[in-house]
Design an enzyme around this catalytic site. Structure first.
Site, PDB file in Angstrom:
ATOM      1  N   VAL A   1      53.692 -10.070  71.753  1.00  0.00           N
ATOM      2  CA  VAL A   1      52.691 -10.910  71.364  1.00  0.00           C
ATOM      3  C   VAL A   1      53.160 -12.071  70.436  1.00  0.00           C
ATOM      4  CG1 VAL A   1      50.595  -9.727  72.267  1.00  0.00           C
ATOM      5  CG2 VAL A   1      51.347  -9.527  69.824  1.00  0.00           C
TER       6      VAL A   1
ATOM      7  N   HIS B   1      44.352 -15.238  70.911  1.00  0.00           N
ATOM      8  CA  HIS B   1      45.263 -15.184  71.790  1.00  0.00           C
ATOM      9  C   HIS B   1      45.809 -13.598  72.270  1.00  0.00           C
ATOM     10  CE1 HIS B   1      45.923 -19.475  71.424  1.00  0.00           C
ATOM     11  NE2 HIS B   1      46.071 -19.205  70.139  1.00  0.00           N
ATOM     12  N   ASP B   2      46.206 -13.089  71.020  1.00  0.00           N
ATOM     13  CA  ASP B   2      46.938 -11.558  71.171  1.00  0.00           C
ATOM     14  C   ASP B   2      46.077 -10.564  71.499  1.00  0.00           C
ATOM     15  OD1 ASP B   2      49.040 -13.382  70.649  1.00  0.00           O
ATOM     16  OD2 ASP B   2      49.448 -12.478  68.885  1.00  0.00           O
TER      17      ASP B   2
ATOM     18  N   ASP C   1      54.384 -10.697  65.895  1.00  0.00           N
ATOM     19  CA  ASP C   1      54.903 -11.526  64.586  1.00  0.00           C
ATOM     20  C   ASP C   1      53.786 -11.796  63.822  1.00  0.00           C
ATOM     21  OD1 ASP C   1      53.587 -12.952  66.700  1.00  0.00           O
ATOM     22  OD2 ASP C   1      54.657 -14.923  65.899  1.00  0.00           O
TER      23      ASP C   1
ATOM     24  N   ASP D   1      47.623 -11.576  65.962  1.00  0.00           N
ATOM     25  CA  ASP D   1      48.276 -10.290  66.289  1.00  0.00           C
ATOM     26  C   ASP D   1      47.221  -9.135  65.301  1.00  0.00           C
ATOM     27  OD1 ASP D   1      51.525 -11.416  66.861  1.00  0.00           O
ATOM     28  OD2 ASP D   1      50.223 -12.837  65.497  1.00  0.00           O
TER      29      ASP D   1
HETATM   30  C1  BDR Z   1      50.731 -17.350  69.914  1.00  0.00           C
HETATM   31  O1  BDR Z   1      51.666 -18.030  68.741  1.00  0.00           O
HETATM   32  C2  BDR Z   1      51.055 -17.313  67.685  1.00  0.00           C
HETATM   33  O2  BDR Z   1      51.007 -18.149  66.634  1.00  0.00           O
HETATM   34  C3  BDR Z   1      50.031 -16.534  67.852  1.00  0.00           C
HETATM   35  O3  BDR Z   1      50.058 -15.239  67.241  1.00  0.00           O
HETATM   36  C4  BDR Z   1      50.191 -16.205  69.455  1.00  0.00           C
HETATM   37  O4  BDR Z   1      50.891 -15.058  69.721  1.00  0.00           O
HETATM   38  C5  BDR Z   1      49.692 -18.470  70.512  1.00  0.00           C
HETATM   39  O5  BDR Z   1      50.666 -19.680  70.927  1.00  0.00           O
HETATM   40 CA    CA Z   2      51.445 -13.499  67.832  1.00  0.00          CA
END
Ligand code: BDR
Ligand code: CA
Length: 314
Positions: free
Chosen positions: A125, A243-244, A10, A15
């Site tokens: 992700v 994160h991703d 997304d 990402d």
């Molecule tokens: C996740 O939420 C999204 O905002 C980020 O892309 C990540 O995949 C983190 O909570």
């Molecule tokens: Ca994401």
């Protein structure tokens, strides 16, 4: 042999870094990307994904657009001020060569997996709407999936609510289908991603790499740091999770995270806890372990991987 992966994204800022790592790492073969409603409307996620592939010189990477809303719930808007962390459109030029491929992401996932030798790892992700829909539409794909590596979930603390992480919270019914699908699942939750922060100093190093990917990652992480410092500060200022990208790096080098093999399910009915990943660390449920759940990450290893991979060109 590189590991074959499909990223389901997304595309917002983290990402985007994940896509660049997957596309440029010699240890991975990125078969394509599917887009899903999440950080922003799905058409923006698609546009952002095309911008990323164009920018790094890989415009032919297949991109298929997927689900525009959660499985069973109305479209939800983020409780977090996500626009400060992602925005609708990434700070990259509109694509000149990359094009959206015809065919819905769910159908492309099904066709690609059925035609595969069972060697394509799925890496969602974003919210799990595309993956759950594909499983429901064609359960025969399951035996073709070696592993699903999910960025999502939270044990200690959420980010969309006190209980829930965004990707799971946005479509908990989809997440529940996926974590219980019976295939090997690795989850990279906030518990791990918040332990591997990327700093403003790291952004300077990324930019100094002099590559398109290094420049873009520096831009995106700086935006993230600004948003995190303002809205959900980490344990140190001037640094943010990506994160991703950690989920993708964990496929290249599993030592970048530390996992526990435990039973995990997703709360879909709770009034206060909807979207919570319920982690049964003490095996009270009697259910078999279904998820390798990451509770920690190695920040120096993660940052070093980003530098090495994003210093590459297509
Ligand atoms: C996740 O939420 C999204 O905002 C980020 O892309 C990540 O995949 C983190 O909570
Ligand atoms: Ca994401």
């Amino acid at each position: 042999m590189p590991t074959k992966v499909i990223l389901d994204v997304d595309t917002g800022t983290d990402d985007a870094v994940a896509l660049m790592v997957a596309a440029l790492s010699p240890d991975l073969e990125l078969i394509g990307a599917t887009t899903v409603n999440g950080n922003t409307a799905v058409h923006n996620c698609t546009e952002n994904t095309l911008r990323v592939f164009d920018w790094i010189g890989l415009p032919l990477t297949p991109v298929h657009q997927g689900m525009s809303r959660p499985l069973a719930r109305p479209q939800m808007t983020q409780l977090n001020p996500a626009s400060r962390i992602h925005g609708d459109l990434l700070d990259l030029p509109p694509p000149t060569s990359a094009r959206l491929q015809p065919g819905h992401a769910v159908d492309w996932l099904i066709d690609t997996l059925l035609a595969s030798d069972g060697d394509v790892t799925l890496v969602p992700v974003g919210p799990l709407t595309n993956i759950a829909t594909a499983i429901q539409k064609e359960p025969a794909i399951l035996e073709k999936i070696p592993e699903i590596v999910i960025m999502g979930g939270a044990h200690d603390h959420g980010n969309s609510t006190a209980s829930a992480e965004f990707n799971i919270w946005l479509d908990p019914e989809a997440a529940r289908i996926v974590v219980n699908c019976g295939r090997p699942i690795r989850m990279i939750p906030l518990d791990a991603t918040h332990r591997a922060l990327v700093s403003l100093d790291d952004c300077r190093t990324l930019r100094a790499l002099g590559t398109p990917a290094g420049e873009a990652a520096a831009r995106f992480v700086e935006k993230r740091i600004d948003g995190y410092d303002a809205t959900q500060p980490m344990h140190r200022a001037g640094a943010a999770p990506v994160h991703d990208a950690l989920a993708v790096c964990s496929i290249i080098d599993p030592s970048v995270i530390r996992t526990h093999l435990i039973p995990v399910d997703v709360e879909t009915g709770g009034e206060l806890s909807v979207g919570r990943t319920v982690c049964d660390f003490r095996f009270r449920s009697g259910r078999p372990a279904n998820v390798h759940f990451a509770m920690d990450a190695d920040e120096p290893t993660f940052v070093a991987m980003l530098m090495e991979i994003l210093g590459r060109t297509a």
